[in-house]
Design a protein around this motif. Structure first.
Motif, mmCIF file in Angstrom:
data_model
loop_
_atom_site.group_PDB
_atom_site.id
_atom_site.type_symbol
_atom_site.label_atom_id
_atom_site.label_comp_id
_atom_site.label_asym_id
_atom_site.label_seq_id
_atom_site.Cartn_x
_atom_site.Cartn_y
_atom_site.Cartn_z
ATOM 1 N N ASN A 1 8.819 -80.237 5.916
ATOM 2 C CA ASN A 1 9.005 -79.015 5.114
ATOM 3 C C ASN A 1 8.658 -77.772 5.944
ATOM 4 N N GLN A 2 8.646 -76.634 5.275
ATOM 5 C CA GLN A 2 8.435 -75.355 5.961
ATOM 6 C C GLN A 2 7.029 -75.204 6.553
ATOM 7 N N ASP A 3 6.091 -76.006 6.060
ATOM 8 C CA ASP A 3 4.721 -75.910 6.595
ATOM 9 C C ASP A 3 4.556 -76.665 7.915
ATOM 10 N N ALA A 4 5.573 -77.441 8.292
ATOM 11 C CA ALA A 4 5.459 -78.272 9.499
ATOM 12 C C ALA A 4 5.202 -77.410 10.736
ATOM 13 N N LEU A 5 4.562 -78.047 11.712
ATOM 14 C CA LEU A 5 4.165 -77.325 12.924
ATOM 15 C C LEU A 5 4.231 -78.308 14.094
ATOM 16 N N THR A 6 4.985 -77.952 15.131
ATOM 17 C CA THR A 6 5.051 -78.817 16.309
ATOM 18 C C THR A 6 4.755 -77.963 17.537
ATOM 19 N N VAL A 7 3.779 -78.374 18.329
ATOM 20 C CA VAL A 7 3.341 -77.556 19.461
ATOM 21 C C VAL A 7 3.085 -78.428 20.686
ATOM 22 N N VAL A 8 3.564 -77.962 21.838
ATOM 23 C CA VAL A 8 3.231 -78.633 23.100
ATOM 24 C C VAL A 8 1.929 -78.008 23.616
ATOM 25 N N CYS A 9 0.945 -78.871 23.830
ATOM 26 C CA CYS A 9 -0.393 -78.388 24.177
ATOM 27 C C CYS A 9 -0.899 -78.982 25.481
ATOM 28 N N ARG A 10 -1.958 -78.369 25.961
ATOM 29 C CA ARG A 10 -2.793 -78.939 27.025
ATOM 30 C C ARG A 10 -4.215 -78.984 26.472
ATOM 31 N N LEU A 11 -5.081 -79.704 27.174
ATOM 32 C CA LEU A 11 -6.489 -79.723 26.755
ATOM 33 C C LEU A 11 -7.026 -78.296 26.790
ATOM 34 N N ALA A 12 -7.747 -77.899 25.765
ATOM 35 C CA ALA A 12 -8.379 -76.572 25.757
ATOM 36 C C ALA A 12 -9.756 -76.727 26.378
ATOM 37 N N THR A 13 -9.940 -76.201 27.563
ATOM 38 C CA THR A 13 -11.242 -76.390 28.212
ATOM 39 C C THR A 13 -12.313 -75.496 27.588
ATOM 40 N N LEU A 14 -11.881 -74.393 26.991
ATOM 41 C CA LEU A 14 -12.840 -73.519 26.301
ATOM 42 C C LEU A 14 -12.835 -73.843 24.811
ATOM 43 N N GLY A 15 -14.002 -73.788 24.203
ATOM 44 C CA GLY A 15 -14.088 -74.000 22.762
ATOM 45 C C GLY A 15 -14.192 -72.681 22.023
ATOM 46 N N ALA A 16 -15.131 -72.606 21.074
ATOM 47 C CA ALA A 16 -15.285 -71.393 20.257
ATOM 48 C C ALA A 16 -15.746 -70.234 21.135
ATOM 49 N N ARG A 17 -15.274 -69.055 20.794
ATOM 50 C CA ARG A 17 -15.651 -67.883 21.598
ATOM 51 C C ARG A 17 -15.332 -66.591 20.875
ATOM 52 N N ALA A 18 -15.932 -65.503 21.405
ATOM 53 C CA ALA A 18 -15.563 -64.174 20.904
ATOM 54 C C ALA A 18 -14.282 -63.770 21.601
ATOM 55 N N LEU A 19 -13.380 -63.127 20.866
ATOM 56 C CA LEU A 19 -12.145 -62.619 21.473
ATOM 57 C C LEU A 19 -12.311 -61.133 21.711
#
Ligand SMILES: Nc1ncnc2c1ncn2[C@@H]1O[C@H](COP(=O)(O)OP(=O)(O)OP(=O)(O)O)[C@@H](O)[C@H]1O
Ligand SMILES: N[C@@H](CCO)C(=O)O
Length: 317
Positions: free
Chosen positions: A297-315
């Motif tokens: 459905n419209q909520d579907a999400l497909t993304v090509v990713c890599r490992l995120a080496t950084l976690g939570a952070r201030a932007l």
């Protein structure tokens, strides 16, 4: 009109279990195109009362009453753990991760909230204390305390949980060229419901087989033995029990592995699937295939990713 932001925080999406490590392994992922895949929390102002507004693609999947939101609950849990009253805040959540998806959506909101409050209020908690608070809050949602989403979302990378160790978790090596396709079909599967189908006991033979695949995978990572790591990727605990909830998995896996995909597994409690690809071209084709054959459905999400080496952070702006 654009609201003034005092400080903005982010935490990434995560995949619990990574097939071989039920409740013990988790990885944070980020899109290869440089965009962010995770929740963003803005601190707008100090105010007489705590308030939360929400926007974002998946806002419609959240409770309308913001007092039920995990961000609000995290504020009070943080204050209670601190043991002294805190100034109230005006907050805004950008809800970018689908709820009940297997992408660690509740963990992502919990992590970004605890990280933000700790940073904003002068870092009263250590990393270990904060991770414990996050895991307790996540346990309140899913019905049991497990760290495999909160740890990678907070700390980044591939994290192995260390039960009984004061360290709580340890970052593992990973193959930097691996690309992971995350495909969320758009349907909701609550973690609590997906945990109810799990076996309550395992035989000795099953326990040894589980320990064997997990050990094989981890030792292959440390030995830089990519082929052995790929061969070890089998889920002997959750997948057999959850297959009836995701019946498409076996045929999708058969098709994609015939095309060279290294592994297709359930991300966390599902229904998101994750495909491990050893090169980017294959990952792009796999994303296209999953979007056409698994998105519902419209909520579907497909993304090509890599490992995120950084976690939570201030932007920063
Ligand atoms: N900010 C929030 N983000 C996500 N879920 C929230 C939030 N606030 C409240 N909730 C509620 O918490 C519950 C989250 O459920 P659940 O743990 O199944 O989702 P999930 O974390 O997306 O799953 P998974 O870890 O498999 O990705 C839902 O009932 C949802 O309405
Ligand atoms: N390890 C958890 C992850 C939930 O996202 C489970 O599989 O239930």
């Amino acid at each position: 009109m654009q609201k003034q932001v005092i400080k903005r925080y982010y935490a990434p999406a995560s995949t619990g279990n990574v097939s071989v490590g039920f409740d013990l392994l988790g990885a944070a992922f980020e899109p290869i195109d440089g965009s962010l895949l995770g929740d963003v929390l803005d601190i707008l102002a100090e105010t007489p009362q705590l308030s939360l507004t929400i926007s974002g693609r998946y806002v419609h999947q959240l409770p309308a009453d913001t007092t039920e939101n995990l961000i609000t609950q995290a504020f009070y849990a943080f204050e209670q753990a601190l043991g002294k009253p805190l100034p109230r805040l005006s907050l805004h959540l950008h809800k970018n991760l689908p709820v009940g998806s297997g992408l660690g959506s509740s963990a992502c909101s919990i992590v970004v909230a605890f990280y933000a409050f700790n940073d904003y209020f002068g870092r009263p908690f250590t990393q270990t204390q904060l991770l414990t608070l996050m895991a307790i809050a996540e346990g309140g949602v899913s019905g049991s305390v497990h760290y495999d989403n909160v740890a990678p979302s907070y700390l980044g990378g591939l994290q192995l949980m260390l039960p009984e160790s004061p360290k709580l978790c340890r970052q593992l090596p990973w193959f930097a060229h691996w690309r992971v396709v995350l495909c969320y079909p758009g349907t909701v599967l609550s973690t609590k419901a997906a945990r109810q189908v799990l076996p309550q006991q395992l035989s000795l033979a099953h326990s040894i087989a589980f320990a064997g695949t997990l050990s094989r995978f981890i030792s292959a990572l440390y030995s830089d033995d990519e082929q052995d790591a790929v061969s070890a990727l089998h889920d002997l605990i959750a997948e057999p029990a959850r297959l009836p909830l995701i019946p498409e998995l076996l045929s999708l896996r058969q098709t994609l592995m015939a095309e060279g995909v290294a592994h297709l597994g359930i991300s966390g409690a599902g229904p998101t699937l994750f495909a491990v690809c050893q090169n980017e071209a294959l990952a792009t084709e796999t994303a296209d295939y999953l979007q056409r054959h698994y998105a519902k459905n419209q909520d579907a999400l497909t993304v090509v990713c890599r490992l995120a080496t950084l976690g939570a952070r201030a932007l920063e702006d």
